[in-house]
Design a protein around this motif. Sequence first.
Motif, PDB file in Angstrom:
ATOM      1  N   PRO A   1       1.085  -1.022  -0.101  1.00 26.88           N
ATOM      2  CA  PRO A   1       0.171  -0.306   0.175  1.00 26.88           C
ATOM      3  C   PRO A   1       0.539   1.562   0.167  1.00 26.88           C
ATOM      4  CG  PRO A   1      -0.413  -1.069   2.269  1.00 26.88           C
ATOM      5  CD  PRO A   1       0.535  -2.340   1.379  1.00 26.88           C
ATOM      6  N   THR A   2       2.297   1.511   0.448  1.00 21.47           N
ATOM      7  CA  THR A   2       3.109   2.636   0.352  1.00 21.47           C
ATOM      8  C   THR A   2       3.132   2.912  -0.567  1.00 21.47           C
ATOM      9  OG1 THR A   2       3.736   2.018   2.650  1.00 21.47           O
ATOM     10  CG2 THR A   2       5.314   3.820   1.326  1.00 21.47           C
ATOM     11  N   GLU A   3       3.624   1.554  -1.691  1.00 24.96           N
ATOM     12  CA  GLU A   3       4.170   1.868  -3.022  1.00 24.96           C
ATOM     13  C   GLU A   3       3.045   2.989  -3.858  1.00 24.96           C
ATOM     14  OE1 GLU A   3       5.876  -0.605  -6.821  1.00 24.96           O
ATOM     15  OE2 GLU A   3       5.019  -1.393  -5.642  1.00 24.96           O
ATOM     16  N   LEU A   4       1.770   2.073  -3.311  1.00 24.80           N
ATOM     17  CA  LEU A   4       0.469   2.545  -4.435  1.00 24.80           C
ATOM     18  C   LEU A   4       0.382   4.302  -3.469  1.00 24.80           C
ATOM     19  CD1 LEU A   4      -2.334   2.537  -6.119  1.00 24.80           C
ATOM     20  CD2 LEU A   4      -3.188   1.526  -3.724  1.00 24.80           C
ATOM     21  N   SER A   5       0.722   4.359  -3.043  1.00 21.73           N
ATOM     22  CA  SER A   5       0.246   5.975  -2.168  1.00 21.73           C
ATOM     23  C   SER A   5       1.138   6.384  -2.972  1.00 21.73           C
ATOM     24  CB  SER A   5       0.453   5.549  -0.639  1.00 21.73           C
ATOM     25  OG  SER A   5      -0.072   7.271   0.143  1.00 21.73           O
ATOM     26  N   ASP A   6       2.213   6.581  -2.336  1.00 17.86           N
ATOM     27  CA  ASP A   6       3.410   7.121  -3.161  1.00 17.86           C
ATOM     28  C   ASP A   6       3.393   7.275  -4.381  1.00 17.86           C
ATOM     29  OD1 ASP A   6       4.691   7.301  -0.740  1.00 17.86           O
ATOM     30  OD2 ASP A   6       6.278   5.757  -1.235  1.00 17.86           O
ATOM     31  N   SER A   7       3.142   6.436  -5.321  1.00 16.60           N
ATOM     32  CA  SER A   7       2.661   6.895  -6.951  1.00 16.60           C
ATOM     33  C   SER A   7       1.508   7.687  -7.320  1.00 16.60           C
ATOM     34  CB  SER A   7       2.290   5.231  -7.922  1.00 16.60           C
ATOM     35  OG  SER A   7       3.838   4.226  -7.453  1.00 16.60           O
ATOM     36  N   ILE A   8       0.811   7.137  -6.643  1.00 13.91           N
ATOM     37  CA  ILE A   8      -0.676   8.489  -7.035  1.00 13.91           C
ATOM     38  C   ILE A   8      -0.505   9.743  -6.750  1.00 13.91           C
ATOM     39  CG2 ILE A   8      -3.038   8.913  -5.439  1.00 13.91           C
ATOM     40  CD1 ILE A   8      -3.580   6.127  -4.786  1.00 13.91           C
ATOM     41  N   CYS A   9       0.172  10.186  -5.241  1.00 11.19           N
ATOM     42  CA  CYS A   9       1.333  11.147  -4.859  1.00 11.19           C
ATOM     43  C   CYS A   9       2.246  12.032  -5.630  1.00 11.19           C
ATOM     44  CB  CYS A   9       2.539  11.253  -3.008  1.00 11.19           C
ATOM     45  SG  CYS A   9       0.832  10.969  -2.328  1.00 11.19           S
ATOM     46  N   ASP A  10       2.606  11.085  -6.327  1.00 16.50           N
ATOM     47  CA  ASP A  10       3.754  11.253  -7.781  1.00 16.50           C
ATOM     48  C   ASP A  10       2.908  11.889  -9.048  1.00 16.50           C
ATOM     49  OD1 ASP A  10       5.919  10.689  -5.521  1.00 16.50           O
ATOM     50  OD2 ASP A  10       5.833   9.409  -6.975  1.00 16.50           O
ATOM     51  N   LEU A  11       1.977  11.754  -9.345  1.00 16.28           N
ATOM     52  CA  LEU A  11       0.906  11.521 -10.024  1.00 16.28           C
ATOM     53  C   LEU A  11       0.051  12.937 -10.163  1.00 16.28           C
ATOM     54  CD1 LEU A  11      -0.294   7.988 -11.387  1.00 16.28           C
ATOM     55  CD2 LEU A  11       1.400  10.367 -12.573  1.00 16.28           C
ATOM     56  N   MET A  12      -0.135  13.148  -8.712  1.00  8.26           N
ATOM     57  CA  MET A  12      -1.090  14.385  -8.283  1.00  8.26           C
ATOM     58  C   MET A  12       0.247  15.365  -8.366  1.00  8.26           C
ATOM     59  SD  MET A  12      -3.416  12.755  -5.148  1.00  8.26           S
ATOM     60  CE  MET A  12      -3.829  14.525  -4.566  1.00  8.26           C
ATOM     61  N   VAL A  13       1.466  15.452  -8.009  1.00  7.97           N
ATOM     62  CA  VAL A  13       2.380  16.389  -7.876  1.00  7.97           C
ATOM     63  C   VAL A  13       2.615  16.844  -9.201  1.00  7.97           C
ATOM     64  CG1 VAL A  13       4.777  16.923  -6.933  1.00  7.97           C
ATOM     65  CG2 VAL A  13       3.361  15.943  -5.419  1.00  7.97           C
TER      66      VAL A  13
END
Length: 626
Positions: free
Chosen positions: A614-626
């Motif tokens: 779930p950490t990788e998923l969260s990081d990926s979503i945040c990267d795309l949002m930024v």
Amino acid sequence: MRKKQFKAESKKLLDMMINSIYTHKEIFLRELISNASDAIDKLYFKSLTDDSVKTKKDEFKIRIDADKDNRTLTITDNGIGMTQEELEQNLGTIAKSGSLNFKKDNEGNEKLDDVEVIGQFGVGFYSSFMVADKVVVESKAFGSDTAYRWESEGADGYTISECDKADTGTVITLHLKEDTENDRYSDYLEEYRISELVKKYSDYIRYPIISQASHQAPDPEKEGEYITEIADETLNSMIPLWRKSKSEIKPEDYNEFYKQKFYDYTDPQLVIHTKTEGQATFDALMFIPENPPMDFYSKDYEKGLQLYSNGVMIMDKCPDLLPDYFSFVKGLVDSADLSLNISREMLQHDHQLKIIAKAIDKKIKSELTKMLKNDREKYEKFFSTFGVQLKWGVYADYGMNKDGLKDLIMFKSSNGGYTTLKEYVERMAESQDKIYYACGESEDKIALLPQCDAVKEKGYEILYFTDDVDEFAVQMLMNYDEKEFANICKDDLDLSTEAEKETINKKNEESKELLDKMKEILGDEVTAVKFSNKLGHHAVCLTAEGYVSMEMAKVLSQMPNGGNGIKAQLVLEINCDHQIADKLAQADEDTLAKYTKILYAQARLIAGLSIDNPTELSDSICDLMV
């Protein structure tokens, strides 16, 4: 007075009967009471055919007396008694049964119908030696002027001599063994223990079983103080409820009997009272509880009905009388047809038991069918409590019982509320050829699955499978009324028109390179990635290829062996009409990798599956949002 040896051969045989045949020492009292009842029955039968017998039926009784000082327990009856020859034959020969001979000699006599001789194998008497180191029998046969005393201290032999006894009948005196670390024989001299054993095993002997009982009563001479009074008390109820006519029994009588007998505080949901004659003749009184017993879902739970022979309890729980899918049923069966082996604890002719079990199974199904038809609300309440057991019954034993249960099982559906399979099929649209279902933790979560939209748009009803066993059960059924079951979350479900199929196939061919890259990114997590036209407004979903669905794999993984590593073959489906499809086509390799992993994680969450990182998923979503 010369000591005689037992004719049936040896100390070894008697030791075997005492130490091996009977599982519980307490059985001795049941056996002696049953023998006393048989003796009374024989004299009662004689009174029906011989005017010289002046004893009336209401004068017959069995008496139990305990003498703590002398450590003796005495069982007395005013039955037919035994002559010297009968003492020799019945007690001097192990496995000789006077009761069995009596039955054979009077076979065909219609007046025997009112007599319930219980004993058959003639060894119940020897259970006395489990608790006594000396047994004395004093008996005077009806019509005889002389009484005889039989005495034995076990396998070494016995003596018979004349004795003084004025009345017809038999007195058996047990000299109890001394207490040991493991066995307290003194307990059999206690009022509470005698009463407990009579209630447990001999409550429905049809003659009164009397014993002295002490009671506290106000002292007439001293106000506020009490004295102990000793009086005779009848320990058994004599008339079984199940032997009464249904017209004589009120609903509250059934309810009270159930609560007292089976230690429940609520009334039963259903009472089944039946008498069957034919291949097997028996009375049965069964109850479906309001709630499952506290230990119902534990390994300690024991199913089974109480088993009686002519009102004498043989087993507290006979598991062979109930299939596992009806293990929640409480109750009893009373049959005079059962041939019992020498211990009365194991059935010798299990063929008869199987006939009874089959009839009981059929009767319970019939009563549940009647409830489903006539009282839908009550049946749904029952099914919400015990329905999982019926579904397991469909699946268990390779589906051997599925035909008898398939019309009793129910499922929640997209129509709202419970539905039977028959009702579902009756509502099917003309264009529909399959029974559609989906699996999930709850009805609400299933209703939100992307795959539901396409099925509902066609006007098709969906069964909601929320119990672990549901899908296994319908896989075992294979079809209902020639309609096959179809999991809407399986990869092979396709409700598209021919034109729609052609369009989506062309889309997948044109996007082969993109889809292969996404498959490569996900590795062995999926067997394929493809575009779909059946997701409505949803972006993504997971489906399964082959026999094993996602829900089945989830259930198998929770088993002790982990399901032997069986997994569902997952397919990631992406909505070709969703904006995400264009995003994927335009993404560079790094972005595509992130998109792919995010979509796969989302699809797993939608399907009710866990995600590994779930950490990788969260990081990926945040990267795309930024």
